[in-house]
Design a protein around this motif. Structure first.
Motif, short mmCIF file in Angstrom:
data_model
loop_
_atom_site.label_atom_id
_atom_site.label_comp_id
_atom_site.label_asym_id
_atom_site.label_seq_id
_atom_site.Cartn_x
_atom_site.Cartn_y
_atom_site.Cartn_z
N ASP A 190 18.62 -46.46 24.51
CA ASP A 190 18.40 -46.13 23.10
C ASP A 190 18.25 -47.37 22.24
O ASP A 190 17.39 -47.43 21.36
CB ASP A 190 19.57 -45.29 22.57
CG ASP A 190 19.63 -43.93 23.24
OD1 ASP A 190 18.61 -43.54 23.88
OD2 ASP A 190 20.68 -43.27 23.16
N GLY A 191 19.08 -48.36 22.52
CA GLY A 191 19.00 -49.61 21.76
C GLY A 191 17.66 -50.29 21.94
O GLY A 191 17.09 -50.84 20.99
N ARG B 238 14.78 -48.81 22.72
CA ARG B 238 13.74 -48.04 22.03
C ARG B 238 13.78 -48.31 20.52
O ARG B 238 12.76 -48.48 19.87
CB ARG B 238 13.91 -46.55 22.35
CG ARG B 238 13.01 -45.61 21.57
CD ARG B 238 11.52 -45.82 21.88
NE ARG B 238 10.70 -45.21 20.84
CZ ARG B 238 10.18 -43.99 20.92
NH1 ARG B 238 10.36 -43.26 21.99
NH2 ARG B 238 9.47 -43.51 19.92
N LYS B 239 15.00 -48.40 20.00
CA LYS B 239 15.16 -48.66 18.57
C LYS B 239 14.54 -50.03 18.22
O LYS B 239 13.84 -50.18 17.22
CB LYS B 239 16.66 -48.66 18.23
CG LYS B 239 16.99 -48.05 16.88
CD LYS B 239 18.50 -47.98 16.66
CE LYS B 239 18.94 -49.13 15.76
NZ LYS B 239 20.37 -49.41 15.79
N ASP C 240 10.76 -49.84 18.35
CA ASP C 240 10.25 -49.18 17.14
C ASP C 240 10.20 -50.18 15.98
O ASP C 240 9.22 -50.23 15.23
CB ASP C 240 11.15 -48.00 16.75
CG ASP C 240 10.99 -46.81 17.69
OD1 ASP C 240 10.03 -46.82 18.50
OD2 ASP C 240 11.82 -45.88 17.63
N LEU C 241 11.25 -50.98 15.88
CA LEU C 241 11.29 -51.97 14.80
C LEU C 241 10.20 -53.02 14.99
O LEU C 241 9.57 -53.46 14.02
CB LEU C 241 12.68 -52.62 14.76
CG LEU C 241 12.88 -53.71 13.70
CD1 LEU C 241 12.67 -53.16 12.28
CD2 LEU C 241 14.29 -54.34 13.81
N ALA D 97 17.87 -55.31 15.52
CA ALA D 97 18.05 -53.91 15.88
C ALA D 97 19.40 -53.67 16.54
O ALA D 97 19.94 -52.57 16.48
CB ALA D 97 16.92 -53.44 16.79
N SER D 98 19.95 -54.70 17.20
CA SER D 98 21.17 -54.48 17.97
C SER D 98 22.40 -55.13 17.34
O SER D 98 23.52 -54.84 17.74
CB SER D 98 21.01 -55.04 19.38
OG SER D 98 20.96 -56.46 19.33
#
Ligand code: PHE
Ligand code: ZN
Length: 877
Positions: free
Chosen positions: A404-405, A407-408, A411-412, A434-435
């Motif tokens: 998930d991290g 993919r996030k 996306d960013l 993002a993380s």
């Protein structure tokens, strides 16, 4: 002797251009004997550009016919032009339109960069610096512009006219000429420009995107090959759907075209909306393409398509950042194939590839960081380090951040950088933002060369039920980097109990452990696990969680235990590889194995073969005994390839002969009369059967005739080629006849000829060089086709260590002599073949010296391209 410039380009010298290109209009008049190119560039100075700053456009082998500024011809004193540049001495300090005209000779362009002809078709290749061979331009990836392309050509020679973007106009011109106008609304750097004109057939399909837009898809090829493009089309449609599902990425133009050409320097090219492919990565039918070919087509079609976002929408600021698009896109294509086929099998495949090509590069004279900081010839940096190690780095980010991290963060990345020409730093920053993690140490992976070595020791204290694991990392010096910084290494792991089940612990200290992930950040860390009920066997680097070499104190018994019980399929495979590599390497160095060692390995291999829960493709990989080159690499220095080959052969004999009947039975049982399909299940079955054939041929008396029978009976190329290649590599009594028969049977099919060349070059017998020389100098050998040259010569240097590294130097000289000739035609192909000499430092002295002598003679006696000159100097240094 040297003719081309030896100037070095440095990342630290990066500066934006003083001028922007606002828009580009190109007009190509394509005629049989030459092509006239008119360019209208709308240009403006940047805000901070001082008035009077000269504008220097790149060119390469160009000659200016005419030049005008805002519609008026330029006076001679206002500009200077030569083959390599066009300078406006004092351009207007406002927006202006520059018009130039040049005439090209595509027919004579054997470098296959810029506009050239392949089997009559006009096509282009612009990455990295080919556009400057088409027109004077700011040919660098950070100059982005919208392009409008008008092309006209004789309709009889080129009924098909294609370029980037959407077709906006077309029509007849009289005199047998016709025209088309293509417009690409997306800003792009010149390296993504493409044009194709020719008499081509096509297949069409369509794809409806997730937001409901219909995209027309076309694959173009020479007439008669249309049916062989079907698998490529199927792969394209699956790629488009996957990128939406997995990354939320939708295609953005109304058309997506692919063109297959037979002369191409690399695999394929991601030009916006118009991918151009080496035809070997498009055409497939069961009689002439192997399962590996189908797999390769699927992968590369996906790779180029995925570049539309990771490469085109977001591109590189400069060529030092190549890994930004290539490493990321290889990661994406590996993930696609893993989702479409078997994830563990794909992972093993990718790691095998990394170990056979990237590790040797990273441990030799051509080592460089995934993001280099200098080069002489950028074409020499399309390497396995940039591509495959680059993909491993992205994979480590995905491992550290979790699904998930990751993919996030992606996306960013798309949100923040769409439309940019950006850098590795910006990419890492996205992952940090993002993380919330500090990835500054991790970034060193991009900036430092060399494969880390991780050493592992462990101990168990029964009284306190504590298990201690010490992990240390070192990286050997590489050219220009005498000292190394420790890397942040993600290590996925598990502990396995004596009964083969996973073991838990109640507490752990000494390093950051997140679930099954250890983040190794120092030179050495010691982890202490509390509450461990029995002495465990550690399973480390599960799924090959980092591109490192691991050195453990595990015994052969421990490794074979892992091969049977590890829940991680990659490590099961890897344990078997480690055991057989060590046995061969030791024997090659005079340390014979014991009967027990071989028996235990044999039993583990047979258990794997008999295990009903494992799939065939995995079994085939598990039964594969490491190639001579892999073992040579493992030994690392003073290697004698004859000794390695002999040790490998004798291990195979010792393993196979007592169970030959059983293996032959399994081989027979895997025969199938199903109609050929390239799907993973069928391909896996074939690869297991052919793996057994390889074992039987190398290790027993019965293999040679089985291979000859299979060759005759085969109903598809996978089985026929495997039978021939196995016979040739073992130089069985039938091998020569099979080569002859294969050549006659498929005479006239160039891609099958490549297979013949590849197999021929791997014959270990002493006459192989003479036979190759005869092949290469035959009057009908296509001396300008990269596929033919690489099939023969690339395969020889990379996969025939015994003959290439002969002590008498005949193998080395055969290659350097060929390189001299090829360099005159196509420097990129020549330099790539020469990289095979990077193996020299690992060889025993007489071979090393013979190889160096051949290189020295090449340097002293010939004038060479920048491409070859750079590789040569780095290997000799
Ligand atoms: N960019 C292409 C790819 O990896 C490779 C390539 C480079 C092709 C240079 C041609 C020339 O997808
Ligand atoms: Zn790529």
């Amino acid at each position: 002797m040297r003719t081309e410039s030896e100037q070095t380009i440095y990342l630290k010298d990066y500066a934006p251009t003083p001028y922007r290109i606002v828009s580009v209009e190109l007009d190509f008049k394509i005629l049989e004997e030459s092509t006239r190119v008119r360019a209208q560039l709308t240009i403006e100075p940047r805000e901070d550009t001082a008035p009077g700053t000269p504008l220097v456009l790149d060119g390469d082998e160009l000659k200016l016919n005419s030049i005008a500024l805002d519609g008026a011809p330029l006076v001679l004193s206002a500009y200077a032009s030569d083959a390599n540049s066009l300078t406006l001495v004092e351009p207007p300090h406002k927006r202006f339109v520059l018009e130039t005209e040049v005439t090209l000779k595509p027919e004579a362009n054997t470098k296959l960069m810029g506009l050239y002809r392949s089997s009559g078709t006009w096509c282009t290749q612009c990455e990295p610096e080919g556009f400057r061979r088409i027109t004077y331009y700011l040919d660098r990836p950070d100059v982005l512009a919208p392009f409008k392309v008008r092309m006209s050509a004789p309709k009889s020679l080129a009924p098909v006219l294609l370029a980037n973007g959407n077709l906006v106009d077309q029509g007849e011109l009289g005199d047998g000429m016709h025209f088309a106008v293509w417009e690409d609304p997306f800003l792009k750097p010149a390296y993504l420009f493409a044009l194709v004109a020719g008499d081509l057939g096509s297949i069409k399909d369509s794809f409806t995107t997730m937001s409901g837009r219909k995209v027309e898809l076309g694959i173009y090829s020479t007439h008669g090959k249309e049916a062989e493009c079907a698998y490529a089309m199927d792969s394209l449609i699956r790629s488009m759907a996957w990128d939406e599902r997995r990354f939320g990425r939708e295609y953005d133009l109304d058309v997506f075209n692919i063109v297959a050409v037979s002369d191409f320097n690399f695999g394929a090219m991601e030009n916006k909306g118009l991918n151009i492919f080496n035809d070997r990565l498009v055409f497939a039918k069961p009689e002439t393409a192997t399962d590996a070919n189908y797999h390769g087509i699927e992968r590369v079609i996906a790779h180029e398509y995925f570049h539309n976002w990771t490469g085109n929408r977001i591109t590189c600021r400069d060529w030092f950042q190549l890994c930004l698009k290539e490493g990321l896109t290889v990661f994406r294509d590996q993930e696609f194939t893993s989702d479409e086929r078997s994830r563990p099998v794909q992972r093993i495949h990718d790691v095998q590839n990394l170990r056979t090509s990237q590790f040797p590069e990273d441990g030799g004279p051509l080592a460089h960081p995934p993001r280099p900081d200098s080069y002489r010839e950028i074409n020499n940096f399309y390497t396995t380090t940039v591509y495959e190690k680059g993909a491993e780095i992205v994979r480590m980010l995905a491992t550290i951040l979790g699904e998930d991290g990751f993919r996030k963060a992606m996306d960013l990345y798309f949100e923040r950088h769409d439309g940019d020409a950006t850098t590795i730093e910006a990419f890492i920053k996205v992952f940090e933002d993002a993380s919330g993690r500090d990835l500054s140490q991790f970034a060193t992976w991009y900036l430092q060369a060399g494969t880390p070595k991780v050493s592992v020791t462990d101990s168990y204290d029964a009284a306190s039920q504590t298990y201690t694991l010490t992990l240390s990392q070192t990286i050997d010096p590489t050219p220009g980097e005498p000292t190394k910084k420790p890397l942040l290494i993600p290590l996925r792991f598990g502990l396995i109990g004596p009964n083969g089940s996973p073991m838990g612990w109640t507490g752990v200290s000494g390093a950051a452990v997140e679930g099954d992930l250890i983040l190794l950040d120092g030179d050495s860390v010691t982890l202490t696990f509390e509450g461990v009920a029995n002495k465990p066997i550690p399973s480390l680097f599960r799924g090959f969680s980092a591109p490192v070499k691991v050195n453990t104190n595990l015994s052969q018994d421990d490794l074979l235990f892992l091969a049977r019980h590890d829940s991680d399929p990659f490590n099961r495979w890897d344990a078997l590889q480690t055991v057989s590599t060590a046995l061969i390497a030791n024997a090659a160095e005079g340390k014979a194995w014991s009967e027990n060692d071989v028996e235990a390995l044999r039993a583990a291999l047979i258990d794997t073969l008999d295990n009903a829960e494992l799939d065939d493709a995995f079994k085939a990989q598990a039964l594969d005994i490491p190639a001579e080159t892999v073992v040579g690499r493992h030994i690392g220095r003073d290697v004698n390839p004859d000794a390695v080959a002999a040790a490998r052969k004798s291990l195979l004999t010792a393993l196979v002969s007592p169970v030959a009947a059983k293996l032959a039975g399994a081989y027979g049982a895997l025969a199938s009369s199903d109609v050929y399909s390239p799907d993973a299940a069928q391909a896996g079955r074939r690869s297991l059967r052919n793996g057994l054939l390889a074992l039987l041929t190398a290790g027993s008396e019965r293999g040679a005739s089985l291979a000859a029978e299979q060759f005759e009976a085969a109903t598809n190329m996978t089985d026929r080629y495997a039978a021939m290649a196995i016979s040739v590599r073992n130089w069985t009594s039938e091998a020569s006849a099979l080569l002859g028969e294969f050549r006659t049977r498929f005479a006239g099919d160039p891609l099958v000829f490549d297979k013949w060349l590849t197999a021929s070059a791997q014959a270990p017998d002493d006459e192989v060089i003479e036979r190759m020389r005869a092949t290469l100098t035959a009057p009908d050998f296509p001396k300008t086709n990269p596929n033919r040259l690489r099939s023969l010569l690339g395969s020889f240097v990379m996969a025939n260590p015994v003959q290439f590294t002969r002590t008498d130097g005949a193998g080395f000289r055969f290659i350097t002599e060929a390189v001299v000739e090829i360099d005159k035609v196509n420097p990129q192909v020549a330099s790539r073949i020469l990289t095979g000499f990077r193996v020299l430092p690992t060889l025993e002295a007489p071979r090393r010296e013979a190889g160096m002598a051949a290189l020295q003679a090449l340097k002293d006696q010939h004038s060479l391209s920048r491409n070859v000159g750079e590789i040569l100097d780095r290997i000799i240094a």
